[in-house]
Design an enzyme around this catalytic site. Structure first.
Site, PDB file in Angstrom:
ATOM      1  N   LYS A  10       1.379   2.677   7.407  1.00  0.00           N
ATOM      2  CA  LYS A  10       2.340   1.944   6.916  1.00  0.00           C
ATOM      3  C   LYS A  10       3.608   2.042   8.010  1.00  0.00           C
ATOM      4  O   LYS A  10       3.430   2.811   8.963  1.00  0.00           O
ATOM      5  CB  LYS A  10       3.045   2.139   5.654  1.00  0.00           C
ATOM      6  CG  LYS A  10       1.913   1.797   4.435  1.00  0.00           C
ATOM      7  CD  LYS A  10       2.525   1.831   3.051  1.00  0.00           C
ATOM      8  CE  LYS A  10       1.606   1.637   2.103  1.00  0.00           C
ATOM      9  NZ  LYS A  10       2.392   1.422   0.685  1.00  0.00           N
ATOM     10  N   TYR A  50      -0.338  -8.495  -1.080  1.00  0.00           N
ATOM     11  CA  TYR A  50       0.211  -7.592  -2.522  1.00  0.00           C
ATOM     12  C   TYR A  50       0.371  -8.417  -3.580  1.00  0.00           C
ATOM     13  O   TYR A  50       1.293  -8.190  -4.275  1.00  0.00           O
ATOM     14  CB  TYR A  50       1.449  -6.937  -2.043  1.00  0.00           C
ATOM     15  CG  TYR A  50       1.405  -5.714  -1.245  1.00  0.00           C
ATOM     16  CD1 TYR A  50       0.757  -4.328  -1.884  1.00  0.00           C
ATOM     17  CD2 TYR A  50       1.739  -5.242   0.031  1.00  0.00           C
ATOM     18  CE1 TYR A  50       0.233  -3.371  -1.349  1.00  0.00           C
ATOM     19  CE2 TYR A  50       1.592  -3.919   0.475  1.00  0.00           C
ATOM     20  CZ  TYR A  50       0.787  -3.051   0.015  1.00  0.00           C
ATOM     21  OH  TYR A  50       0.718  -1.964   0.572  1.00  0.00           O
ATOM     22  N   ASN A 113       5.581   5.306   1.749  1.00  0.00           N
ATOM     23  CA  ASN A 113       4.661   6.422   1.513  1.00  0.00           C
ATOM     24  C   ASN A 113       3.357   6.430   2.408  1.00  0.00           C
ATOM     25  O   ASN A 113       2.242   6.860   2.131  1.00  0.00           O
ATOM     26  CB  ASN A 113       4.123   6.219  -0.060  1.00  0.00           C
ATOM     27  CG  ASN A 113       3.236   5.042  -0.416  1.00  0.00           C
ATOM     28  OD1 ASN A 113       3.127   4.034   0.672  1.00  0.00           O
ATOM     29  ND2 ASN A 113       2.689   5.010  -1.453  1.00  0.00           N
ATOM     30  N   HIS A 116      -1.770   3.047   2.626  1.00  0.00           N
ATOM     31  CA  HIS A 116      -2.198   2.502   1.498  1.00  0.00           C
ATOM     32  C   HIS A 116      -4.037   2.586   1.712  1.00  0.00           C
ATOM     33  O   HIS A 116      -4.359   2.569   2.593  1.00  0.00           O
ATOM     34  CB  HIS A 116      -1.989   0.903   1.602  1.00  0.00           C
ATOM     35  CG  HIS A 116      -2.906   0.059   0.650  1.00  0.00           C
ATOM     36  ND1 HIS A 116      -2.402  -0.141  -0.738  1.00  0.00           N
ATOM     37  CD2 HIS A 116      -3.929  -0.629   0.999  1.00  0.00           C
ATOM     38  CE1 HIS A 116      -3.391  -1.069  -1.228  1.00  0.00           C
ATOM     39  NE2 HIS A 116      -4.299  -1.234  -0.208  1.00  0.00           N
ATOM     40  N   GLU A 127     -10.168  -6.572   0.132  1.00  0.00           N
ATOM     41  CA  GLU A 127      -9.016  -6.232   1.003  1.00  0.00           C
ATOM     42  C   GLU A 127      -9.500  -6.027   2.685  1.00  0.00           C
ATOM     43  O   GLU A 127      -8.822  -6.509   3.371  1.00  0.00           O
ATOM     44  CB  GLU A 127      -8.341  -5.047   0.683  1.00  0.00           C
ATOM     45  CG  GLU A 127      -7.577  -4.831  -0.629  1.00  0.00           C
ATOM     46  CD  GLU A 127      -6.683  -3.703  -0.960  1.00  0.00           C
ATOM     47  OE1 GLU A 127      -6.998  -2.507  -0.376  1.00  0.00           O
ATOM     48  OE2 GLU A 127      -6.360  -3.557  -1.878  1.00  0.00           O
TER      49      GLU A 127
HETATM   50  P1  CMP Z   1       0.283   0.827  -2.138  1.00  0.00           P
HETATM   51  O1  CMP Z   1      -1.014   1.515  -2.565  1.00  0.00           O
HETATM   52  O2  CMP Z   1       0.351   0.451  -1.004  1.00  0.00           O
HETATM   53  O3  CMP Z   1       0.103  -0.311  -3.333  1.00  0.00           O
HETATM   54  C1  CMP Z   1       1.463  -0.867  -3.879  1.00  0.00           C
HETATM   55  C2  CMP Z   1       2.778  -0.246  -3.091  1.00  0.00           C
HETATM   56  O4  CMP Z   1       4.046  -0.576  -3.878  1.00  0.00           O
HETATM   57  C3  CMP Z   1       2.621   1.267  -3.438  1.00  0.00           C
HETATM   58  O5  CMP Z   1       1.591   1.626  -2.362  1.00  0.00           O
HETATM   59  C4  CMP Z   1       3.891   1.783  -3.324  1.00  0.00           C
HETATM   60  O6  CMP Z   1       3.948   2.138  -1.959  1.00  0.00           O
HETATM   61  C5  CMP Z   1       4.867   0.325  -3.415  1.00  0.00           C
HETATM   62  N1  CMP Z   1       5.811   0.843  -4.467  1.00  0.00           N
HETATM   63  C6  CMP Z   1       7.190   0.691  -4.450  1.00  0.00           C
HETATM   64  N2  CMP Z   1       7.698   1.142  -5.510  1.00  0.00           N
HETATM   65  C7  CMP Z   1       6.963   1.358  -6.307  1.00  0.00           C
HETATM   66  C8  CMP Z   1       6.965   1.756  -7.806  1.00  0.00           C
HETATM   67  N3  CMP Z   1       8.286   1.840  -8.215  1.00  0.00           N
HETATM   68  N4  CMP Z   1       5.704   1.969  -8.442  1.00  0.00           N
HETATM   69  C9  CMP Z   1       4.597   1.740  -7.443  1.00  0.00           C
HETATM   70  N5  CMP Z   1       4.480   1.257  -6.470  1.00  0.00           N
HETATM   71  C10 CMP Z   1       5.626   1.224  -5.797  1.00  0.00           C
END
Ligand code: CMP
Length: 139
Positions: A10, A50, A113, A116, A127
């Site tokens: 990311k 998403y 984070n 993904h 995906e």
């Molecule tokens: P990802 O695995 O990319 O899939 C959805 C993303 O939403 C997740 O990782 C997080 O980085 C992002 N995200 C942001 N805020 C939240 C939240 N409150 N709860 C869960 N996912 C979140």
């Protein structure tokens, strides 16, 4: 069984020049990078990728973040690759991630984070097809 999973490095991680360090984690822990490209996502692409989260409160911020800089999209291959990658990444929220995981060591927040990974074999297939043609994946 040998599986494939979609991984995205990311914008928080590409910004800090962590692509190589993250790729080393995958390779050292049994996953092979069989496709990879660096992209600037458009808002439309981020919203489509998403789409399952469209009704969530964090959807707008998530899409803003995912287009805030380059991403590296990848296909990882290996034994139980979907689950294996989820172990290597650690919990979504870095505050809950286990020691030695990518998110524990590199993530800035639940949103920023660093990586993904697909959450099931079925979603992995969807995906992977979202970002890659079959001819771009070389196992
Ligand atoms: P990802 O695995 O990319 O899939 C959805 C993303 O939403 C997740 O990782 C997080 O980085 C992002 N995200 C942001 N805020 C939240 C939240 N409150 N709860 C869960 N996912 C979140």
């Amino acid at each position: 069984a040998v599986e494939r999973t979609l991984s995205i490095i990311k914008p928080d991680a590409t910004r800090r020049n962590l692509t190589g360090k993250i790729n080393a984690r995958f390779e050292e822990q049994g996953l092979r990078i069989v496709a990879q490209k660096r992209l600037q996502l458009s808002r439309a692409t981020a919203e489509k990728f998403y789409g399952v989260h469209a009704e969530r409160s964090f959807f707008g911020e998530l899409c803003d973040f995912m287009i805030s800089g380059p991403v590296v999209v990848q296909v990882l291959e290996g034994e139980n690759a979907v689950a294996r990658n989820r172990e290597i990444m650690g919990a979504t929220n870095p505050a809950n991630a286990a020691a030695g995981t990518i998110r524990k060591d590199f993530a800035e927040s639940i949103e920023a984070n660093s990586v993904h990974g697909s959450d099931s074999a079925e979603n992995a297939a969807t995906e992977i097809a979202f970002f890659f043609a079959q001819t771009e994946i070389v196992g």
